[in-house]
Design an enzyme around this catalytic site. Sequence first.
Site, PDB file in Angstrom:
ATOM      1  N   ASP A  23       0.837  -1.209   0.000  1.00 29.78           N
ATOM      2  CA  ASP A  23       0.000   0.000   0.000  1.00 29.78           C
ATOM      3  C   ASP A  23       0.873   1.262   0.000  1.00 29.78           C
ATOM      4  O   ASP A  23       0.357   2.376  -0.105  1.00 29.78           O
ATOM      5  CB  ASP A  23      -1.009  -0.010   1.156  1.00 29.78           C
ATOM      6  N   SER A  24       2.200   1.070   0.063  1.00 24.33           N
ATOM      7  CA  SER A  24       3.120   2.189  -0.161  1.00 24.33           C
ATOM      8  C   SER A  24       2.871   2.813  -1.531  1.00 24.33           C
ATOM      9  O   SER A  24       3.314   3.934  -1.788  1.00 24.33           O
ATOM     10  CB  SER A  24       4.575   1.716  -0.051  1.00 24.33           C
ATOM     11  N   ASP A  38      -1.142  -6.107  -0.177  1.00 24.89           N
ATOM     12  CA  ASP A  38      -1.429  -5.484   1.120  1.00 24.89           C
ATOM     13  C   ASP A  38      -2.917  -5.239   1.294  1.00 24.89           C
ATOM     14  O   ASP A  38      -3.597  -4.802   0.351  1.00 24.89           O
ATOM     15  CB  ASP A  38      -0.731  -4.115   1.194  1.00 24.89           C
ATOM     16  N   LYS A  50      -1.082  -9.419   2.949  1.00 26.01           N
ATOM     17  CA  LYS A  50      -0.309  -8.949   4.099  1.00 26.01           C
ATOM     18  C   LYS A  50      -1.147  -7.945   4.863  1.00 26.01           C
ATOM     19  O   LYS A  50      -1.871  -7.141   4.256  1.00 26.01           O
ATOM     20  CB  LYS A  50       1.009  -8.306   3.644  1.00 26.01           C
ATOM     21  N   GLU A  85      -1.065  -5.346   8.570  1.00 25.19           N
ATOM     22  CA  GLU A  85      -0.245  -4.789   9.649  1.00 25.19           C
ATOM     23  C   GLU A  85      -0.878  -5.070  10.999  1.00 25.19           C
ATOM     24  O   GLU A  85      -2.102  -5.010  11.148  1.00 25.19           O
ATOM     25  CB  GLU A  85      -0.107  -3.267   9.455  1.00 25.19           C
ATOM     26  N   GLU A 108       9.551  -4.119  10.077  1.00 30.76           N
ATOM     27  CA  GLU A 108       9.955  -2.851   9.452  1.00 30.76           C
ATOM     28  C   GLU A 108      10.570  -1.898  10.467  1.00 30.76           C
ATOM     29  O   GLU A 108      10.039  -1.721  11.570  1.00 30.76           O
ATOM     30  CB  GLU A 108       8.738  -2.182   8.775  1.00 30.76           C
TER      31      GLU A 108
HETATM   32  O1  KIV Z   1       3.589  -1.120   1.656  1.00 23.22           O
HETATM   33  C1  KIV Z   1       4.742  -1.562   1.530  1.00 23.22           C
HETATM   34  O2  KIV Z   1       5.429  -1.327   0.532  1.00 23.22           O
HETATM   35  C2  KIV Z   1       5.284  -2.377   2.598  1.00 23.22           C
HETATM   36  C3  KIV Z   1       6.739  -2.713   2.529  1.00 23.22           C
HETATM   37  C4  KIV Z   1       7.544  -1.514   2.752  1.00 23.22           C
HETATM   38  C5  KIV Z   1       7.098  -3.825   3.416  1.00 23.22           C
HETATM   39  O3  KIV Z   1       4.595  -2.753   3.490  1.00 23.22           O
END
Ligand code: KIV
Length: 272
Positions: A47-48, A86, A116, A118, A184
């Site tokens: 989600d970055s 994510d 994934k 958090e 992280e």
């Molecule tokens: O959103 C993302 O890119 C991430 C990575 C930095 C692990 O969670």
Amino acid sequence: MSKHHTVRRHTPRSLAALDTPIVSLTAYTTPMARLLDPHCDLLLVGDSLGMVVYGMESTLAVSVDMMIAHGQAVVRGSQKACVAVDMPFGSYQESPQQAFRVAADIMARTGAGCVKLEGGQEMAPTIEFLVQRGIPVIGHIGLKPQAVHAHGGFRTIGRGSEAEQVMADALAVEKAGAFAVVIESTMEPLSRAITEALGIMTIGIGASPQCDGQILVAEDMLGLFPDFTPRFVRKFANLGQEVDRAVAEYAQAVRTRTFPGPAECVGMPKAD
Ligand code: KIV
């Protein structure tokens, strides 16, 4: 009759069987996935992308639809890497049931191999709920960008008394059934201790060389994201400079009418 060909993609199970550290990068688009896939075991549609692709200040405004569109693009552009998508902020924290509906939608519509999310102890019941229903999950502890306001900014996690909580989070995520966990921006000795304590794979970003794998944002390590470079990023290239040079050359060629040239036009007489 349709023509079938076998694509041997990594799965959570085959990743765990690797005897070399897991190589992982983020990917958001088909062309980038095509470039990264031959070298990576795991591609994360992180989600970055909210910050890297859309110029947002944080990841908080990223939607499920954005994750699905980019997840589809990355699955299309890859053949070999396991693709993780994510779960964005607000799409899973309410209840395990909400998380299941969203994760199932992401898996079904993108073809990704896992999701994934958090969180540590507080997300353990949700991780367990998903895993028991057939959804492979990667946890994410330490700095959780979706909790940037609660953390008080993007900072290193795990100093002093914080360390105990991060270790408890790691153990809870493992017990809940996650097959891997991203650590992280977490103090190195703590990241190493977590890696030693867990049976599941740890994937570090600003964590420790002892993690079972490493992940970076591809644009960071390629020098394509000039806004902010965390200390834990190593720039393996400076493609931003190369893009700048190429575009300046293009602009000059257009302005001087040397582009397009005879070879780039149809029916234009060749210059003597
Ligand atoms: O959103 C993302 O890119 C991430 C990575 C930095 C692990 O969670």
